[in-house]
Design an enzyme around this catalytic site. Structure first.
Site, mmCIF file in Angstrom:
data_model
loop_
_atom_site.group_PDB
_atom_site.id
_atom_site.type_symbol
_atom_site.label_atom_id
_atom_site.label_comp_id
_atom_site.label_asym_id
_atom_site.label_seq_id
_atom_site.Cartn_x
_atom_site.Cartn_y
_atom_site.Cartn_z
ATOM 1 N N THR A 55 0.860 -1.182 0.000
ATOM 2 C CA THR A 55 0.000 0.000 0.000
ATOM 3 C C THR A 55 0.895 1.229 0.000
ATOM 4 O O THR A 55 1.615 1.493 0.974
ATOM 5 C CB THR A 55 -0.938 0.022 1.220
ATOM 6 O OG1 THR A 55 -1.745 -1.154 1.200
ATOM 7 C CG2 THR A 55 -1.838 1.247 1.178
ATOM 8 N N LYS B 93 -7.763 1.647 -2.111
ATOM 9 C CA LYS B 93 -7.244 1.025 -0.883
ATOM 10 C C LYS B 93 -7.103 2.064 0.229
ATOM 11 O O LYS B 93 -7.461 1.805 1.392
ATOM 12 C CB LYS B 93 -5.893 0.362 -1.154
ATOM 13 C CG LYS B 93 -5.184 -0.187 0.085
ATOM 14 C CD LYS B 93 -5.965 -1.315 0.746
ATOM 15 C CE LYS B 93 -5.368 -1.741 2.082
ATOM 16 N NZ LYS B 93 -4.036 -2.341 1.990
ATOM 17 N N LYS C 264 0.431 4.796 8.708
ATOM 18 C CA LYS C 264 1.041 5.163 7.427
ATOM 19 C C LYS C 264 -0.018 5.365 6.357
ATOM 20 O O LYS C 264 0.009 6.333 5.592
ATOM 21 C CB LYS C 264 2.029 4.073 7.018
ATOM 22 C CG LYS C 264 2.696 4.253 5.658
ATOM 23 C CD LYS C 264 2.022 3.444 4.556
ATOM 24 C CE LYS C 264 2.118 1.942 4.830
ATOM 25 N NZ LYS C 264 1.509 1.157 3.704
#
Length: 287
Positions: free
Chosen positions: A97, A172, A240
């Protein structure tokens, strides 16, 4: 004949993904920064690459599953980076990701080499990786997605082709913002109930019979009630991803105030933690 697969990154998700590829009979070459993470794969028949570049040179289908944008840039463009060794005609699928911007940068570099690229971040936790039941959000060319299906079928139960390169990462990040907010909302509600002198389990009991129920909250509520935060999806990675979502929001000209508040809460818990925790440990913000 099955294509030779290279896998870079054998962490919480990459490790079981590699084992599933071996069980399915794919020739596999692996590399991980901590070499001992590859011991089980090598014992099961995988080859150990000497570097990311070495793995890419032997792969018809390369997969990366690393922790963050800096890690991805390092394995692609760092010393002995993988990108320059990829063969023309190969497929490269990144399951990390990262930002949509980085995904498009990788796609442009791949196009120059005649390599077909998919940004394909996943969801499903480590249990989904172990069972081969991950869900893929994919950006890239439709024909490349079709050609990747033999590998996708081994690793996942479902995949969505969402648009051009960068689309997978965009969806995502949006989805992870929702997951983070759901879990933080549950933590807040449990704090309210317990502060009022009731058992948190009673709230969960009602929630599981209501419109508010979700498979995510079914699982994470048990972590919170038991105080068991062994990472299935580490808090540091959720933090993150929230940061990446907020960066993307600035780039596209929208605002995410709830996500910003959640980012601050998760950051405080991470800064207090002395160990790697699941993101359900956001409950620790309330004690």
């Amino acid at each position: 004949m099955k294509p030779s697969v290279g896998l870079i990154g054998l962490g919480l998700m990459g490790h079981p993904m590699g084992m599933n590829l071996l069980k399915a009979g794919f020739p596999l070459t692996v590399w991980n920064r901590t070499i001992s993470r590859a011991d089980e794969h090598v014992a099961a028949g995988a080859k150990l690459g000497q570097s990311p570049q070495d793995v890419a040179a032997h792969a018809d289908f390369l997969i990366t599953m690393v922790s963050d944008p800096l890690a991805l840039e390092e394995v692609l463009w760092g010393a002995s980076g993988a990108l320059e060794a990829l063969k023309s005609g190969a497929i490269y699928m990144d399951n990390s990701t990262v930002s949509p911007q980085l995904a498009r940068k990788v796609a442009a570099a791949c196009t120059k080499q005649g390599v077909r690229f998919l940004d394909a971040p996943v969801t499903g936790g480590d249990w989904g990786a172990k069972k081969g039941e991950l869900l893929f959000m994919i950006g890239g060319d439709a024909q490349t997605v079709k050609d990747a299906e033999p590998v996708l079928r081994v690793l996942g139960k479902k995949w969505f082709h969402l648009g051009p390169n960068g689309a997978g990462q965009t969806v995502k990040l949006a989805m992870n913002a929702i997951l983070a907010l759901e879990v933080e909302a549950l933590a807040e509600a449990l704090s309210l109930v317990t502060a009022a002198g009731l058992e948190g389990a009673r709230l969960v009991e009602v929630l599981q019979s209501s419109m508010g129920r979700s498979p995510l909250l079914d699982i994470k509520s048990q972590n919170m009630l038991q105080g068991d935060y062994k990472p299935s999806f580490p808090l540091r990675l959720m933090l993150k991803d929230l940061g990446l979502a907020l960066e993307l929001a600035k780039q596209v000209g929208t605002t995410m105030p709830a996500t910003g508040a959640a980012h601050d809460t998760y950051a405080q818990v991470k800064n207090m933690a002395r160990e790697d925790l699941d993101y359900s440990a956001v409950m620790k913000f309330w004690g």
